[in-house]
Design an enzyme around this catalytic site. Structure first.
Site, PDB file in Angstrom:
ATOM      1  N   GLY A 183     -16.606 -11.464  -1.622  1.00  0.00           N
ATOM      2  CA  GLY A 183     -16.569  -9.978  -0.920  1.00  0.00           C
ATOM      3  C   GLY A 183     -16.118  -8.731  -1.974  1.00  0.00           C
ATOM      4  O   GLY A 183     -15.909  -8.994  -3.119  1.00  0.00           O
ATOM      5  N   HIS A 224      -1.045   4.015   5.396  1.00  0.00           N
ATOM      6  CA  HIS A 224      -0.879   4.619   4.205  1.00  0.00           C
ATOM      7  C   HIS A 224       0.297   5.854   4.145  1.00  0.00           C
ATOM      8  O   HIS A 224       1.229   5.740   3.520  1.00  0.00           O
ATOM      9  CB  HIS A 224      -2.020   5.042   3.395  1.00  0.00           C
TER      10      HIS A 224
END
Length: 487
Positions: free
Chosen positions: A20, A240
């Protein structure tokens, strides 16, 4: 100054989803860099795994191409690449079936550290965890690494936690947030807790407000299908920016220990007050408006009626003794003026200026740059050189890591490199705990539910700007202003 490299114990690391995009761009080139640095023992093995049928030679060629594409020529050479590739293996497995699992079980060693990186969508976490146990691969000492998004709301996060808990203990689960692996983020803890200079001032008595900015110049690109189901709040703020806020606001842990640090971060999340509707601004980037111009967000995601935000700014308050009354302003967005991630601690002005109403007076600001050009900058007021009276000017006390650490030390490991090595060491300090994730969603969900109930549409903003005008007003009405996003 040269950074020390401390080798980890020998390991077998299985990367599920090894073909990926994340593995190709970050994980596999990062492991090569740790190998070149001497941190990975020669007896360690990296085992790629995915649905794609491929032999070991094919996987090694795939990794060699990734290293060539994503690492500067100065950071690779043919000999070290060849030696690194010798440590790679590959097994094709079916995450929802039994194909390939016996072969993987036969390859894994019992006398080294075992780690399993789930570089796949969250829908496969449970399948992988279950099959690792059904086929006798995982042991009580195995570690799993799971990527975000870890749920899209509180209910789905609880379901994911429960699914993983059926097969792995919390001490074995490493929920990765690459922002916590950045050198400057960790230095934030060092600045606060290893120096007496700042911690006495790190409170509402001395800090006027805090700004956390994560600005990007790119749009959603090829992530449109995923991003339109997520938006800036779920994709960036809930994880985040929340983690950065916690590191700024948390109390000193009793020691630098994984659970001690995460306990203090959890207290911050629990102390966050609900966000008022007027204290949040959602935006969506416009297109160029001319034929051949850059597409708008709606065009990028293929939905002209989309109400998903590509920008968000909000004001948060923490209800505890340290931060009562000090606002935390968070903003993040795509297609903005510049690419920058910064934390700015804006201190209050002096109680009384002996210099009168000196024009150009500024507050002291500690700016922590996460990207680009990682470093810290403290702005202070000094006398402007030369005759003519006491004129004040602002100057920076600047510490760029590239300059402070010299040529050798400036080659700072990527966040993924550091975090994967922490997994091998068994150090969870920079990883999110399950209750942290759930607490963050418990704070985020009502905000999202409120704007969905009102049917709010995001405010439009031009690509290359600082975001919607309403976001500027969010600070302006408080007598403050956002720090400039530099191009």
């Amino acid at each position: 100054m040269v950074s020390r490299v401390i080798p980890v114990d020998p390991f077998d690391l299985v990367v599920f989803g090894a073909t990926g995009d994340l593995a190709r761009r970050k994980i596999l080139p990062g492991l090569y860099r740790r190998f070149v640095a001497g941190q990975i023992p020669e007896t360690s093995r990296i085992i790629g795994s995915a649905r794609t049928e491929m032999d070991a030679a094919g996987f090694r060629a795939f990794v060699a191409e990734a290293i060539e594409e994503f690492l500067d020529v100065k950071k690779r050479d043919a000999d070290s690449v060849a030696r690194f590739l010798d440590h790679l293996h590959y097994v094709a497995v079916d995450a929802k079936g039994d194909g390939g699992w016996p072969e993987l079980a036969a390859l894994i060693r019992r006398d080294v550290v075992q780690a399993y990186y789930f570089s796949v969508g969250p829908s496969l976490f449970g399948d992988l965890a279950e099959r690792l146990h059904r086929h006798g691969i995982a042991t009580p000492n195995s570690r799993i690494v799971v990527e975000k998004p870890f749920g899209r709301d509180l209910a789905s996060a609880k379901t994911l936690n429960a699914t993983l808990a059926e097969h792995f203990d919390e001490s074995q689960i490493y929920r990765i947030d690459h922002y916590l692996g950045k050198e400057t983020v960790q230095n934030l803890m060092a600045v606060r807790f290893a120096n007496i200079l700042f911690e006495p001032l790190w409170n509402a008595r001395h800090v006027d407000h805090v700004q956390i900015t994560v600005a990007e110049t790119v749009g959603v690109g090829g992530r449109g299908a995923y991003y339109d189901k997520s938006g800036a709040m779920r994709d960036m703020v809930q994880n985040h920016l929340m983690q950065l806020l916690c590191l700024i606001a948390m109390e000193p842990p009793y020691r630098f220990d994984p659970d001690a640090v995460r306990d203090e971060k959890l207290k911050v999340i629990h102390a966050l007050l609900p966000v008022e509707p007027d204290d949040i601004v959602r935006g969506q980037y416009r297109g160029g408006g001319k034929k051949g111009a850059a597409p708008s967000y709606a065009e990028d995601v293929g939905d002209p009626a989309t109400r998903t935000e590509s920008y968000i700014a909000l004001k948060a308050h923490i209800a505890n003794w340290r931060w009562k009354g000090t606002p935390f302003y968070l903003r993040t967005g795509k297609k903005l003026r510049g690419r920058a991630s910064e934390i700015a601690i804006v201190f209050k002005e002096v109680p009384h200026s002996i210099f009168g109403d000196e024009e150009g007076w500024r507050e002291n600001v500690l700016a922590i740059r996460l990207q680009p050009n990682e470093g810290m900058n403290l702005s202070v007021m000094i006398k402007e050189p030369g005759p003519g009276g006491m004129r004040l000017t602002e100057v920076p006390l600047d510490m760029s890591f590239a300059e402070a650490l010299g040529e050798d030390g400036a080659d700072i490991p990527d966040a993924y490199e550091r975090l994967i090595m922490d997994v091998i060491r068994g150090n969870q300090t920079l990883f999110m705990r399950g209750d942290e994730v759930e607490a963050a969603w418990a704070w985020t969900d009502p905000i999202i539910a409120a704007w969905e109930a009102r049917g709010d549409r995001p405010k439009g903003y031009d690509p290359g700007s600082s975001g919607p005008e309403d976001a500027l007003m969010l600070l302006h009405r408080d007598g403050r202003r956002w720090r400039e996003i530099r191009e």
